[in-house]
Scaffold this motif. Structure first.
Motif, PDB file in Angstrom:
ATOM      1  N   GLU A  26       0.830  -1.204   0.000  1.00 59.11           N
ATOM      2  CA  GLU A  26       0.000   0.000   0.000  1.00 59.11           C
ATOM      3  C   GLU A  26       0.870   1.262   0.000  1.00 59.11           C
ATOM      4  OE1 GLU A  26      -3.240   0.167  -0.602  1.00 59.11           O
ATOM      5  OE2 GLU A  26      -3.211  -2.024  -0.771  1.00 59.11           O
ATOM      6  N   ALA A  27       1.971   1.236   0.727  1.00 57.21           N
ATOM      7  CA  ALA A  27       2.883   2.385   0.740  1.00 57.21           C
ATOM      8  C   ALA A  27       3.528   2.592  -0.625  1.00 57.21           C
ATOM      9  CB  ALA A  27       3.951   2.193   1.817  1.00 57.21           C
ATOM     10  N   LYS A  29       2.231   1.839  -3.512  1.00 55.53           N
ATOM     11  CA  LYS A  29       1.209   2.403  -4.395  1.00 55.53           C
ATOM     12  C   LYS A  29       0.984   3.881  -4.096  1.00 55.53           C
ATOM     13  CE  LYS A  29      -2.260  -0.387  -3.826  1.00 55.53           C
ATOM     14  NZ  LYS A  29      -3.542  -1.097  -4.012  1.00 55.53           N
ATOM     15  N   ALA A  30       0.937   4.242  -2.815  1.00 55.09           N
ATOM     16  CA  ALA A  30       0.607   5.600  -2.420  1.00 55.09           C
ATOM     17  C   ALA A  30       1.742   6.594  -2.656  1.00 55.09           C
ATOM     18  CB  ALA A  30       0.208   5.631  -0.943  1.00 55.09           C
ATOM     19  N   THR A  31       2.985   6.142  -2.584  1.00 55.79           N
ATOM     20  CA  THR A  31       4.101   7.098  -2.605  1.00 55.79           C
ATOM     21  C   THR A  31       4.907   7.123  -3.897  1.00 55.79           C
ATOM     22  OG1 THR A  31       5.631   5.523  -1.583  1.00 55.79           O
ATOM     23  CG2 THR A  31       4.376   6.985  -0.099  1.00 55.79           C
ATOM     24  N   GLY A  33       3.810   5.385  -6.918  1.00 55.82           N
ATOM     25  CA  GLY A  33       3.007   5.102  -8.094  1.00 55.82           C
ATOM     26  C   GLY A  33       3.020   3.672  -8.591  1.00 55.82           C
ATOM     27  N   ASP A  36      -1.893  -1.113  -9.292  1.00 57.90           N
ATOM     28  CA  ASP A  36      -2.608  -2.273  -8.763  1.00 57.90           C
ATOM     29  C   ASP A  36      -2.098  -3.538  -9.449  1.00 57.90           C
ATOM     30  OD1 ASP A  36      -4.209  -0.844  -7.018  1.00 57.90           O
ATOM     31  OD2 ASP A  36      -5.798  -0.549  -8.489  1.00 57.90           O
ATOM     32  N   GLN A  81      10.765  11.204  -3.016  1.00 59.04           N
ATOM     33  CA  GLN A  81       9.837  10.073  -3.121  1.00 59.04           C
ATOM     34  C   GLN A  81      10.304   8.915  -2.245  1.00 59.04           C
ATOM     35  OE1 GLN A  81      10.029   9.892  -7.487  1.00 59.04           O
ATOM     36  NE2 GLN A  81       7.780   9.921  -7.487  1.00 59.04           N
ATOM     37  N   LEU A  85       8.397   7.239   0.893  1.00 60.70           N
ATOM     38  CA  LEU A  85       8.148   5.793   0.954  1.00 60.70           C
ATOM     39  C   LEU A  85       8.602   5.231   2.291  1.00 60.70           C
ATOM     40  CD1 LEU A  85       7.409   3.041  -0.309  1.00 60.70           C
ATOM     41  CD2 LEU A  85       9.737   2.995  -1.261  1.00 60.70           C
ATOM     42  N   SER A  88       6.252   6.357   5.043  1.00 58.71           N
ATOM     43  CA  SER A  88       4.939   5.730   4.898  1.00 58.71           C
ATOM     44  C   SER A  88       4.972   4.276   5.369  1.00 58.71           C
ATOM     45  CB  SER A  88       4.492   5.819   3.439  1.00 58.71           C
ATOM     46  OG  SER A  88       3.244   5.219   3.267  1.00 58.71           O
ATOM     47  N   GLY A  92       2.954   3.099   8.619  1.00 60.88           N
ATOM     48  CA  GLY A  92       1.944   2.065   8.386  1.00 60.88           C
ATOM     49  C   GLY A  92       2.188   0.815   9.204  1.00 60.88           C
TER      50      GLY A  92
END
Length: 127
Positions: A26-27, A29-31, A33, A36, A81, A85, A88, A92
């Motif tokens: 999830e991190a 994807k969020a930070t 790019g 999925d 970035q 990451l 995050s 998390g």
């Protein structure tokens, strides 16, 4: 495109390693790019004789709750970035799994896109 390896001491909860992997994905994807379905992970648990670390390197007090995370990705992310990451992931893991930030050890390996083959003996990222 990332390949994630997570190494921990053996945990009595059989779902613990997978929970850590979900947080990392999830991190990513969020930070940075990561799309999925681009989720490839190797999750390892070790006994105390096969999990070695310095408990105070660089003045960071580590415990047996240490989580080693190694992420191989294609090159091209900025330093900002990467920092986002790392934060995050640490945040998390604290929220979702109770991991102390001092026990989050991340190693990022950047490779050229031609160094990936996702199957069929083809370098899918080479144009």
């Amino acid at each position: 495109m990332p390949l994630v390896r997570i190494d921990i001491r053996k945990n009595p909860d059989p779902s613990y390693a997978r929970k850590l992997g979900n947080v990392v994905y999830e991190a990513l994807k969020a930070t940075i790019g990561v799309p999925d379905r681009d989720n490839f992970q190797v999750l390892n648990e070790h006994d105390e004789d096969h999990f070695v670390y310095d408990p105070a390197y660089l003045g960071i007090e580590r415990t047996d709750g240490l989580v080693f995370i190694q992420i191989t990705i294609s090159e091209g992310r900025t330093v900002e970035q990467k920092k986002l990451l790392y934060k995050s992931i640490a945040d998390g893991l604290g929220v979702e799994a109770g991991v102390r930030p001092e026990d989050v050890f991340i190693n990022l390996i950047e490779v050229k896109k031609e160094n990936w083959s996702f199957g069929n003996g083809v370098a899918q990222y080479v144009t």
